[in-house]
Design a protein around this motif. Sequence first.
Motif, PDB file in Angstrom:
ATOM      1  N   TYR A 193       0.859  -1.187   0.000  1.00 27.29           N
ATOM      2  CA  TYR A 193       0.000   0.000   0.000  1.00 27.29           C
ATOM      3  C   TYR A 193       0.897   1.239   0.000  1.00 27.29           C
ATOM      4  O   TYR A 193       1.798   1.350   0.829  1.00 27.29           O
ATOM      5  N   LEU A 222       2.737   2.723  -3.119  1.00 30.51           N
ATOM      6  CA  LEU A 222       3.820   2.111  -3.879  1.00 30.51           C
ATOM      7  C   LEU A 222       5.035   3.022  -3.987  1.00 30.51           C
ATOM      8  O   LEU A 222       4.910   4.249  -3.938  1.00 30.51           O
ATOM      9  N   GLN A 229       7.989   5.291  -5.420  1.00 29.16           N
ATOM     10  CA  GLN A 229       7.892   6.322  -6.460  1.00 29.16           C
ATOM     11  C   GLN A 229       8.832   5.996  -7.624  1.00 29.16           C
ATOM     12  O   GLN A 229       9.799   6.717  -7.904  1.00 29.16           O
ATOM     13  N   LEU A 245      -0.933  -4.808  -5.377  1.00 27.10           N
ATOM     14  CA  LEU A 245      -0.322  -3.488  -5.353  1.00 27.10           C
ATOM     15  C   LEU A 245      -1.433  -2.447  -5.240  1.00 27.10           C
ATOM     16  O   LEU A 245      -2.146  -2.174  -6.214  1.00 27.10           O
ATOM     17  N   SER A 290      -2.455   1.090  -5.058  1.00 23.19           N
ATOM     18  CA  SER A 290      -1.894   2.383  -5.451  1.00 23.19           C
ATOM     19  C   SER A 290      -2.736   3.540  -4.922  1.00 23.19           C
ATOM     20  O   SER A 290      -3.965   3.465  -4.877  1.00 23.19           O
ATOM     21  N   ASP A 297       0.076   5.630 -11.273  1.00 22.88           N
ATOM     22  CA  ASP A 297       0.898   4.436 -11.012  1.00 22.88           C
ATOM     23  C   ASP A 297       0.675   3.351 -12.057  1.00 22.88           C
ATOM     24  O   ASP A 297       1.579   2.569 -12.362  1.00 22.88           O
ATOM     25  N   GLU A 298      -0.532   3.297 -12.607  1.00 20.39           N
ATOM     26  CA  GLU A 298      -0.853   2.259 -13.591  1.00 20.39           C
ATOM     27  C   GLU A 298      -0.030   2.389 -14.862  1.00 20.39           C
ATOM     28  O   GLU A 298       0.076   1.435 -15.643  1.00 20.39           O
ATOM     29  N   SER A 311      -1.195  -2.783 -10.736  1.00 19.82           N
ATOM     30  CA  SER A 311      -1.592  -1.923  -9.622  1.00 19.82           C
ATOM     31  C   SER A 311      -3.104  -1.684  -9.645  1.00 19.82           C
ATOM     32  O   SER A 311      -3.731  -1.658 -10.703  1.00 19.82           O
ATOM     33  N   TYR A 350      -5.815   1.139  -8.250  1.00 20.69           N
ATOM     34  CA  TYR A 350      -5.963   2.458  -7.632  1.00 20.69           C
ATOM     35  C   TYR A 350      -7.080   2.391  -6.590  1.00 20.69           C
ATOM     36  O   TYR A 350      -8.243   2.176  -6.922  1.00 20.69           O
ATOM     37  N   HIS A 372      -6.900   8.081  -2.510  1.00 21.93           N
ATOM     38  CA  HIS A 372      -5.806   8.719  -1.779  1.00 21.93           C
ATOM     39  C   HIS A 372      -6.129   8.843  -0.298  1.00 21.93           C
ATOM     40  O   HIS A 372      -7.227   9.279   0.077  1.00 21.93           O
TER      41      HIS A 372
END
Length: 365
Positions: free
Chosen positions: A120, A122, A124, A143, A145, A150-151, A157, A159, A162
């Motif tokens: 959790y 990921l 950078q 993963l 994200s 990130d994808e 990953s 999403y 946030h």
Amino acid sequence: MKFFLVCALEPSANLHLREVLKAYKKEYKEFDLIGIYDESLCEEFNLKSKPLYSSHEFSAMGFIEVLPLIFKAKKAIKELVNLSLTQKIDAILCIDSPAFNIPFAKALKKANSKVKRIYYILPQVWAWKKGRIPIIENHFDILASILPFDEKFFSKSIYVGHPLLDEIKEFKNQDDINNILSKKDDEKIIAFLPGSRKSEIKRLMPIFKDLSIKFKGKKILCVPEFNLKRLNLYGDVSEFEIQTNAPKVLKYVDFAFICSGTATLEAALVGTPFVLAYKAKAIDIFIAKLFVKLKHIGLANIFLDFAGKNELNPEFLQEQVSVENLYQAYLKYDYKAFFDKVSFLKEYLQFASAKNLAKILYEIK
């Protein structure tokens, strides 16, 4: 009841973990933890187990300060792997901290641990070390994200949203914005957030104190709660009102000067105009420049770079961090451009992450 092994080494990781645990408790009730996290979570969530290590034992900044922790980290990894082999653990949750969590995941795979591993927040890889991508994808099962882009780098990953959209409870509305725009300079409330680590505070606080003299209204120094007992780090703070809750402070004030870090993204999402200031050891900056190829260092600006937008806020680094530069940036601030981009940023991030990650933890087999 599910039992999770958690690795949350950074203060920010523990803030994010707290929201995930709140969401899990609300939706799915009981759980217990072992691993590395802030011990305050034990009482808050009535945990039966205690952390193997407190997250405070691993706090460091920069390449040089991390070195003494290497031996402790190796010992911790060995103990955590053993726990995964000898106890009935439902899932392993690793949060951020790639310098620890990637070697930990490698050690788990080498030991043939069968426990599902979730990453959790990921690494950078879009900033540096893209070579870690296949390593991460080969050593973690899920993963999770927190960045929409990130994808573009990780093929598997997911999403989840946030975490700051969980942690921030209040945002500036149109009345707040109108109030900021209508205030005279000597009426404005200014916040100073010089970071949480000793090295950050030592470099920025003298400049922030000299800068504060230029403002006639209320001045707030926002410090992490764990630094309240060592305010001597900040020097003479008699000119400031001391507060600890960054999101609440940012909702209340009209403008902020902030050390690079999570607080800059908090300010952007809350809707508080701000300037980023960052000073680090020369060796850390030298090493970073060798590997990191980004236009900006502030998270909000990086997000907007990926979205093809202009910067949200000014950034000043190293020798650029001076009283005059910061003050001139304040005087010339483009408030309309800032507020327009804040609206876009919220739309870009879409939703909060805690509930989605809690669901993943609950459903993992």
